[in-house]
Design an enzyme around this catalytic site. Structure first.
Site, PDB file in Angstrom:
ATOM      1  NE  ARG A  88      -4.176   0.008   2.566  1.00 31.00           N
ATOM      2  CZ  ARG A  88      -5.184  -0.871   2.707  1.00 31.00           C
ATOM      3  NH1 ARG A  88      -4.992  -2.146   2.496  1.00 31.00           N
ATOM      4  NH2 ARG A  88      -6.352  -0.451   3.036  1.00 31.00           N
ATOM      5  NE  ARG A 127     -16.533  -3.420   4.470  1.00 33.57           N
ATOM      6  CZ  ARG A 127     -15.334  -3.083   3.985  1.00 33.57           C
ATOM      7  NH1 ARG A 127     -14.757  -3.860   3.098  1.00 33.57           N
ATOM      8  NH2 ARG A 127     -14.722  -2.006   4.392  1.00 33.57           N
ATOM      9  NE  ARG A 160     -13.280  -3.268   7.891  1.00 35.02           N
ATOM     10  CZ  ARG A 160     -12.557  -3.278   6.774  1.00 35.02           C
ATOM     11  NH1 ARG A 160     -12.665  -4.300   5.937  1.00 35.02           N
ATOM     12  NH2 ARG A 160     -11.729  -2.296   6.502  1.00 35.02           N
ATOM     13  NE  ARG A 171     -10.995   2.203   5.444  1.00 36.61           N
ATOM     14  CZ  ARG A 171     -12.053   1.386   5.389  1.00 36.61           C
ATOM     15  NH1 ARG A 171     -13.106   1.629   6.140  1.00 36.61           N
ATOM     16  NH2 ARG A 171     -12.039   0.326   4.607  1.00 36.61           N
TER      17      ARG A 171
HETATM   18  P1  AP5 Z   1     -14.997  -5.268  -0.241  1.00 34.34           P
HETATM   19  O1  AP5 Z   1     -14.777  -6.382  -1.181  1.00 34.34           O
HETATM   20  O2  AP5 Z   1     -15.095  -5.578   1.204  1.00 34.34           O
HETATM   21  O3  AP5 Z   1     -13.982  -4.065  -0.546  1.00 34.34           O
HETATM   22  P2  AP5 Z   1     -12.422  -3.910  -0.225  1.00 34.34           P
HETATM   23  O4  AP5 Z   1     -11.809  -3.245  -1.410  1.00 34.34           O
HETATM   24  O5  AP5 Z   1     -11.855  -5.203   0.224  1.00 34.34           O
HETATM   25  O6  AP5 Z   1     -12.571  -2.865   0.935  1.00 34.34           O
HETATM   26  P3  AP5 Z   1     -11.823  -2.715   2.316  1.00 34.34           P
HETATM   27  O7  AP5 Z   1     -12.550  -1.577   3.002  1.00 34.34           O
HETATM   28  O8  AP5 Z   1     -11.738  -3.993   3.081  1.00 34.34           O
HETATM   29  O9  AP5 Z   1     -10.452  -2.247   1.869  1.00 34.34           O
HETATM   30  P4  AP5 Z   1      -9.475  -1.463   2.662  1.00 34.34           P
HETATM   31  O10 AP5 Z   1      -8.327  -1.530   1.751  1.00 34.34           O
HETATM   32  O11 AP5 Z   1      -9.867  -0.101   3.086  1.00 34.34           O
HETATM   33  O12 AP5 Z   1      -9.443  -2.230   4.062  1.00 34.34           O
HETATM   34  P5  AP5 Z   1      -8.420  -3.274   4.669  1.00 34.34           P
HETATM   35  O13 AP5 Z   1      -9.195  -4.235   5.454  1.00 34.34           O
HETATM   36  O14 AP5 Z   1      -7.459  -3.752   3.648  1.00 34.34           O
HETATM   37  O15 AP5 Z   1     -16.362  -4.521  -0.705  1.00 34.34           O
HETATM   38  C1  AP5 Z   1     -16.869  -3.404   0.009  1.00 34.34           C
HETATM   39  C2  AP5 Z   1     -18.411  -3.485   0.013  1.00 34.34           C
HETATM   40  O16 AP5 Z   1     -18.881  -3.303  -1.329  1.00 34.34           O
HETATM   41  C3  AP5 Z   1     -18.982  -4.830   0.484  1.00 34.34           C
HETATM   42  O17 AP5 Z   1     -20.143  -4.609   1.240  1.00 34.34           O
HETATM   43  C4  AP5 Z   1     -19.303  -5.576  -0.800  1.00 34.34           C
HETATM   44  O18 AP5 Z   1     -20.394  -6.475  -0.641  1.00 34.34           O
HETATM   45  C5  AP5 Z   1     -19.644  -4.435  -1.750  1.00 34.34           C
HETATM   46  N1  AP5 Z   1     -19.245  -4.716  -3.133  1.00 34.34           N
HETATM   47  C6  AP5 Z   1     -18.073  -5.277  -3.547  1.00 34.34           C
HETATM   48  N2  AP5 Z   1     -18.047  -5.366  -4.889  1.00 34.34           N
HETATM   49  C7  AP5 Z   1     -19.222  -4.830  -5.323  1.00 34.34           C
HETATM   50  C8  AP5 Z   1     -19.787  -4.638  -6.629  1.00 34.34           C
HETATM   51  N3  AP5 Z   1     -19.121  -4.992  -7.735  1.00 34.34           N
HETATM   52  N4  AP5 Z   1     -21.003  -4.053  -6.711  1.00 34.34           N
HETATM   53  C9  AP5 Z   1     -21.677  -3.676  -5.582  1.00 34.34           C
HETATM   54  N5  AP5 Z   1     -21.207  -3.858  -4.327  1.00 34.34           N
HETATM   55  C10 AP5 Z   1     -19.989  -4.410  -4.199  1.00 34.34           C
HETATM   56  O19 AP5 Z   1      -7.557  -2.322   5.652  1.00 34.34           O
HETATM   57  C11 AP5 Z   1      -8.138  -1.766   6.817  1.00 34.34           C
HETATM   58  C12 AP5 Z   1      -7.081  -0.949   7.554  1.00 34.34           C
HETATM   59  O20 AP5 Z   1      -5.975  -1.800   7.918  1.00 34.34           O
HETATM   60  C13 AP5 Z   1      -6.438   0.201   6.743  1.00 34.34           C
HETATM   61  O21 AP5 Z   1      -7.220   1.381   6.795  1.00 34.34           O
HETATM   62  C14 AP5 Z   1      -5.083   0.347   7.470  1.00 34.34           C
HETATM   63  O22 AP5 Z   1      -5.216   1.026   8.681  1.00 34.34           O
HETATM   64  C15 AP5 Z   1      -4.721  -1.101   7.779  1.00 34.34           C
HETATM   65  N6  AP5 Z   1      -3.936  -1.749   6.686  1.00 34.34           N
HETATM   66  C16 AP5 Z   1      -4.305  -2.801   5.921  1.00 34.34           C
HETATM   67  N7  AP5 Z   1      -3.341  -3.121   5.040  1.00 34.34           N
HETATM   68  C17 AP5 Z   1      -2.330  -2.236   5.255  1.00 34.34           C
HETATM   69  C18 AP5 Z   1      -1.057  -2.026   4.640  1.00 34.34           C
HETATM   70  N8  AP5 Z   1      -0.629  -2.792   3.617  1.00 34.34           N
HETATM   71  N9  AP5 Z   1      -0.286  -1.027   5.100  1.00 34.34           N
HETATM   72  C19 AP5 Z   1      -0.679  -0.241   6.141  1.00 34.34           C
HETATM   73  N10 AP5 Z   1      -1.882  -0.383   6.761  1.00 34.34           N
HETATM   74  C20 AP5 Z   1      -2.692  -1.367   6.320  1.00 34.34           C
END
Ligand code: AP5
Length: 221
Positions: A88, A127, A160, A171
């Site tokens: 990221r 979500r 969440r 974010r």
């Molecule tokens: P979903 O598939 O859950 O989306 P996503 O892209 O996985 O979204 P996230 O919010 O999980 O991503 P993120 O990157 O912010 O969070 P992460 O957990 O990695 O879909 C979202 C919704 O839309 C769902 O309800 C789904 O049903 C719906 N949907 C999906 N596709 C659809 C479609 N085509 N049409 C309609 N609806 C649809 O990270 C969380 C936190 O962890 C970060 O903020 C950070 O603090 C930390 N973190 C994680 N990784 C790192 C890293 N590498 N470096 C530093 N910090 C990190």
């Protein structure tokens, strides 16, 4: 084969990553899931990362690189890994490249899901996730059969703590400032395929699957 799924929060990375990993026999590795498991286990590290996550900021590179690379280098599926949420930042991408190179491996493809910010807030605030099996729903676009209950195991779905409109703003800002430059980094290496993430889940899956199949075909040719 090692695939990175890139895209802003709520772009559908997790939704697609589960399906794509299954389709190609890859290990699905979600940095967000790894961090949430750490929080739940109540470790000192879990407490530290919770503060970053709840504010919408990225967890510092040195923490995330350590917890993810150890898993990348020992994949549970021999076919490789499908990375969701990592890297990221440029520093994370460079650390990943260096670690893979030491193991004579590389990032083979980056699937970049393209979704406009206007859609993202609705996707994230709607979500709901299963705390037991991790299944992801949306109150409007992907509702469970019974409201608030997981179809797979009957657990009560949760919202969440970072899925509020206010934290989503942070974010998205973190994405623009720290993750967007990765597109250029990977584009310069000829690895990026863009997939329109605004269509229905099955349509997005079909497009991404086609791109990965094509890259696999090239690798075998
Ligand atoms: P979903 O598939 O859950 O989306 P996503 O892209 O996985 O979204 P996230 O919010 O999980 O991503 P993120 O990157 O912010 O969070 P992460 O957990 O990695 O879909 C979202 C919704 O839309 C769902 O309800 C789904 O049903 C719906 N949907 C999906 N596709 C659809 C479609 N085509 N049409 C309609 N609806 C649809 O990270 C969380 C936190 O962890 C970060 O903020 C950070 O603090 C930390 N973190 C994680 N990784 C790192 C890293 N590498 N470096 C530093 N910090 C990190």
């Amino acid at each position: 084969m090692n695939v990175v799924v890139l895209g802003p929060p709520g772009a559908g990375k997790g939704t697609q990553a589960v399906r794509l990993a299954e389709a190609f026999g890859l290990q699905h590795l979600s940095s967000g899931d790894v961090l949430r498991a750490e929080r739940q286990s109540g470790t000192e590290l879990g407490g530290r990362v919770a503060r970053y996550m709840d504010s919408g900021a990225l967890v510092p590179d040195e923490i995330i690189v350590e917890v993810i690379l150890v898993r990348v280098l020992k994949p549970t599926r021999p076919a490789g890994v499908l990375l969701d949420g990592f890297p990221r930042t440029l520093a994370q991408a460079e650390a990943l490249d260096a670690a893979l190179a030491r193991a004579d491996k590389r990032v083979d493809l980056v699937v970049s899901l393209v979704v406009a910010d206007e859609l993202i807030v609705d996707r994230i605030t709607g979500r709901r996730v299963c705390p037991t099996c991790g299944a992801v729903y949306h109150v409007k676009s992907l509702p469970p059969r019974k409201a608030g209950v997981c179809d797979k195991d009957g657990a009560v779905l949760v919202h969440r703590t970072d899925d509020t409109a206010a934290v989503v703003k942070e974010r998205l800002a973190a994405y623009q400032a720290q993750t967007r430059p990765l597109e250029v980094y990977y584009r310069n290496k000829g690895l990026v395929v863009e997939v329109d993430g605004t269509s229905e889940v099955d349509t997005v899956f079909g497009r991404a699957k086609k791109e990965i199949s094509a890259r696999l075909g090239e690798a075998r040719a």
